[in-house]
Design a protein around this motif. Structure first.
Motif, PDB file in Angstrom:
ATOM      1  N   SER A 257       0.849  -1.180   0.000  1.00 20.93           N
ATOM      2  CA  SER A 257       0.000   0.000   0.000  1.00 20.93           C
ATOM      3  C   SER A 257       0.887   1.233   0.000  1.00 20.93           C
ATOM      4  O   SER A 257       1.385   1.658   1.031  1.00 20.93           O
ATOM      5  CB  SER A 257      -0.924  -0.002   1.225  1.00 20.93           C
ATOM      6  OG  SER A 257      -1.698   1.175   1.286  1.00 20.93           O
ATOM      7  N   TRP A 258       1.121   1.780  -1.214  1.00 15.87           N
ATOM      8  CA  TRP A 258       1.988   2.950  -1.385  1.00 15.87           C
ATOM      9  C   TRP A 258       3.323   2.759  -0.689  1.00 15.87           C
ATOM     10  O   TRP A 258       3.819   3.632   0.009  1.00 15.87           O
ATOM     11  CB  TRP A 258       1.304   4.221  -0.874  1.00 15.87           C
ATOM     12  CG  TRP A 258      -0.012   4.497  -1.521  1.00 15.87           C
ATOM     13  CD1 TRP A 258      -1.247   4.416  -0.961  1.00 15.87           C
ATOM     14  CD2 TRP A 258      -0.240   4.883  -2.882  1.00 15.87           C
ATOM     15  NE1 TRP A 258      -2.223   4.727  -1.865  1.00 15.87           N
ATOM     16  CE2 TRP A 258      -1.628   5.019  -3.054  1.00 15.87           C
ATOM     17  CE3 TRP A 258       0.598   5.113  -3.980  1.00 15.87           C
ATOM     18  CZ2 TRP A 258      -2.201   5.384  -4.270  1.00 15.87           C
ATOM     19  CZ3 TRP A 258       0.025   5.473  -5.186  1.00 15.87           C
ATOM     20  CH2 TRP A 258      -1.355   5.612  -5.320  1.00 15.87           C
ATOM     21  N   GLY A 259       3.915   1.572  -0.870  1.00 16.61           N
ATOM     22  CA  GLY A 259       5.238   1.306  -0.339  1.00 16.61           C
ATOM     23  C   GLY A 259       5.254   0.656   1.031  1.00 16.61           C
ATOM     24  O   GLY A 259       6.308   0.226   1.498  1.00 16.61           O
ATOM     25  N   THR A 260       4.114   0.569   1.701  1.00 10.29           N
ATOM     26  CA  THR A 260       4.030  -0.091   3.002  1.00 10.29           C
ATOM     27  C   THR A 260       3.709  -1.570   2.810  1.00 10.29           C
ATOM     28  O   THR A 260       2.737  -1.914   2.135  1.00 10.29           O
ATOM     29  CB  THR A 260       2.937   0.554   3.882  1.00 10.29           C
ATOM     30  OG1 THR A 260       3.254   1.936   4.072  1.00 10.29           O
ATOM     31  CG2 THR A 260       2.853  -0.140   5.226  1.00 10.29           C
ATOM     32  N   VAL A 261       4.513  -2.440   3.400  1.00 12.46           N
ATOM     33  CA  VAL A 261       4.302  -3.885   3.262  1.00 12.46           C
ATOM     34  C   VAL A 261       3.234  -4.340   4.245  1.00 12.46           C
ATOM     35  O   VAL A 261       3.291  -4.017   5.435  1.00 12.46           O
ATOM     36  CB  VAL A 261       5.614  -4.666   3.497  1.00 12.46           C
ATOM     37  CG1 VAL A 261       5.364  -6.169   3.411  1.00 12.46           C
ATOM     38  CG2 VAL A 261       6.661  -4.248   2.466  1.00 12.46           C
ATOM     39  N   LEU A 262       2.250  -5.085   3.742  1.00 10.27           N
ATOM     40  CA  LEU A 262       1.162  -5.593   4.558  1.00 10.27           C
ATOM     41  C   LEU A 262       1.154  -7.119   4.519  1.00 10.27           C
ATOM     42  O   LEU A 262       1.593  -7.722   3.539  1.00 10.27           O
ATOM     43  CB  LEU A 262      -0.188  -5.077   4.035  1.00 10.27           C
ATOM     44  CG  LEU A 262      -0.325  -3.558   3.856  1.00 10.27           C
ATOM     45  CD1 LEU A 262      -1.638  -3.236   3.162  1.00 10.27           C
ATOM     46  CD2 LEU A 262      -0.243  -2.847   5.199  1.00 10.27           C
ATOM     47  N   SER A 263       0.646  -7.753   5.564  1.00 15.53           N
ATOM     48  CA  SER A 263       0.448  -9.199   5.591  1.00 15.53           C
ATOM     49  C   SER A 263      -1.019  -9.481   5.308  1.00 15.53           C
ATOM     50  O   SER A 263      -1.897  -8.968   6.005  1.00 15.53           O
ATOM     51  CB  SER A 263       0.831  -9.772   6.959  1.00 15.53           C
ATOM     52  OG  SER A 263       2.211  -9.584   7.195  1.00 15.53           O
ATOM     53  N   VAL A 264      -1.260 -10.297   4.287  1.00 16.75           N
ATOM     54  CA  VAL A 264      -2.626 -10.547   3.816  1.00 16.75           C
ATOM     55  C   VAL A 264      -2.963 -12.019   4.027  1.00 16.75           C
ATOM     56  O   VAL A 264      -2.246 -12.904   3.547  1.00 16.75           O
ATOM     57  CB  VAL A 264      -2.770 -10.178   2.324  1.00 16.75           C
ATOM     58  CG1 VAL A 264      -4.206 -10.377   1.867  1.00 16.75           C
ATOM     59  CG2 VAL A 264      -2.318  -8.744   2.079  1.00 16.75           C
ATOM     60  N   PHE A 265      -4.063 -12.285   4.725  1.00 20.71           N
ATOM     61  CA  PHE A 265      -4.487 -13.647   5.024  1.00 20.71           C
ATOM     62  C   PHE A 265      -5.830 -13.910   4.340  1.00 20.71           C
ATOM     63  O   PHE A 265      -6.806 -13.195   4.586  1.00 20.71           O
ATOM     64  CB  PHE A 265      -4.627 -13.859   6.532  1.00 20.71           C
ATOM     65  CG  PHE A 265      -3.349 -13.620   7.301  1.00 20.71           C
ATOM     66  CD1 PHE A 265      -2.490 -14.669   7.580  1.00 20.71           C
ATOM     67  CD2 PHE A 265      -3.007 -12.342   7.727  1.00 20.71           C
ATOM     68  CE1 PHE A 265      -1.312 -14.458   8.282  1.00 20.71           C
ATOM     69  CE2 PHE A 265      -1.839 -12.115   8.433  1.00 20.71           C
ATOM     70  CZ  PHE A 265      -0.980 -13.180   8.706  1.00 20.71           C
TER      71      PHE A 265
END
Length: 331
Positions: A257-265
């Motif tokens: 998200s605009w360079g922010t790493v997210l963990s998606v489950f």
């Protein structure tokens, strides 16, 4: 007698003074609470309020083909629309993102274009904006003040058919035209008029598209965010646990998200959804870790209970009339 009466007034006066002090403290706390509540409301209201819509739009476009950007884990990572910048004979792409309230361009991508076409692009460095005219097939879109994001990649002019993504088209364009997204045939139309029969109501609040749905006999408000194309339905962890199938395997991946790493489950689900004039089958459900506390608070304050991506609609056509807050889904 006089001494006794006078001595009796001392604790009475002290008690009255204490009560006055307590009342003042309570009033101060009430005032601070009210000010904080009003300040909090204004803060969140400003966070959700988009800038003025400066787009100028002329003409319309019918059945413009779009492409899906894909990655290793997601075949529908983003919906890409082909555009042409005035004065440059090359096709670029912009992501259609219904979660973005404004159309923006990626500064790093445009700087690489400017090196090759220095007379065609004029940046306003002090305001971090650009004046630009581009075409979506037969429709022209322009603004004197497109925002520039410090984002993007250098444009590849050497490799044919490269999908150079230079910006994001937001819902400010949806205010200017009716939208028909034919997911099955991968085409989009941006029209001035549409047939208004068979429509349902939705909220177009501060340029956010909020659909009403019924899932498992519960009413929910879901933000339609085409930027989450590869997912059917994104909810909080509690609802994810409630709706997902209990024994099936959970898929974990990284999001951006605009360079922010997210963990998606993401987990399989078998729930029916009442959505507009149709009943759809939910086959999977997702929750995301890594979003900021501010984003969570903004979502909660808005009354939204989740997000819907494009994957739920891949075999359908979505028709949006944002000005009149009406939508329809067709098979």
């Amino acid at each position: 007698m006089f001494f006794t009466a006078f001595s009796d007034t001392i604790p009475n006066l002290a008690q009255k003074n204490v009560m006055k002090i307590i009342k003042k403290i309570v009033l101060v706390f009430v005032a601070v609470f009210i000010m904080a509540s009003v300040g909090g409301y204004l803060y969140f209201d400003r966070k959700f309020t988009p800038p003025e819509n400066y787009l100028k739009v002329s003409g319309m476009t019918k059945k413009l083909p779009f492409k899906w950007a894909s990655d290793e884990e997601n075949s529908y990572a983003a919906m890409l629309l082909p555009i042409r910048i005035k004065g440059i004979d090359k096709t670029f792409y912009m992501q259609l993102d219904s979660g973005s309230q404004s159309t923006v361009f990626y500064k790093k991508s445009l700087e690489s274009i400017q090196k090759k076409f220095p007379k065609q692009l004029n940046f306003n460095e002090s305001l971090n904006e650009i004046s630009l005219v581009f075409n979506l097939k037969d429709m022209t879109v322009s603004s004197e003040s497109f925002e520039l994001l410090d984002y993007g990649n250098n444009v590849d002019f050497e490799t044919p058919n490269t999908e150079n993504i230079i910006g994001t088209i937001g819902t400010d364009l949806f205010e200017k035209r009716k939208v028909e997204i034919d997911f099955k045939n991968k085409r989009i139309s941006l029209l001035e008029k549409i047939d208004d029969k068979g429509f349902s109501i939705f909220e177009f609040k501060k340029r956010k598209i909020i659909f009403p749905m019924i899932i498992d006999n519960q009413k929910m408000k879901l933000l339609y965010d085409s930027g989450t194309s590869g997912y059917e339905l994104i909810v909080n962890k509690e609802k994810w646990i409630l709706y997902k199938s209990k024994k099936d395997k959970i898929k974990k991946e990284n999001g951006n998200s605009w360079g922010t790493v997210l963990s998606v489950f993401t987990a399989p689900a078998t729930k029916n959804i009442e959505f507009g004039n149709l009943k759809l089958q939910l086959s999977e459900i997702t929750y995301i870790e890594g979003t900021s506390e501010l984003q969570k608070m903004l979502m909660k304050r808005s009354g939204m209970q989740g997000m819907m991506g494009n994957k739920l609609l891949l075999n359908h056509k979505l028709i949006l009339d944002c000005k009149n807050e009406k939508f329809k889904i067709e098979n």
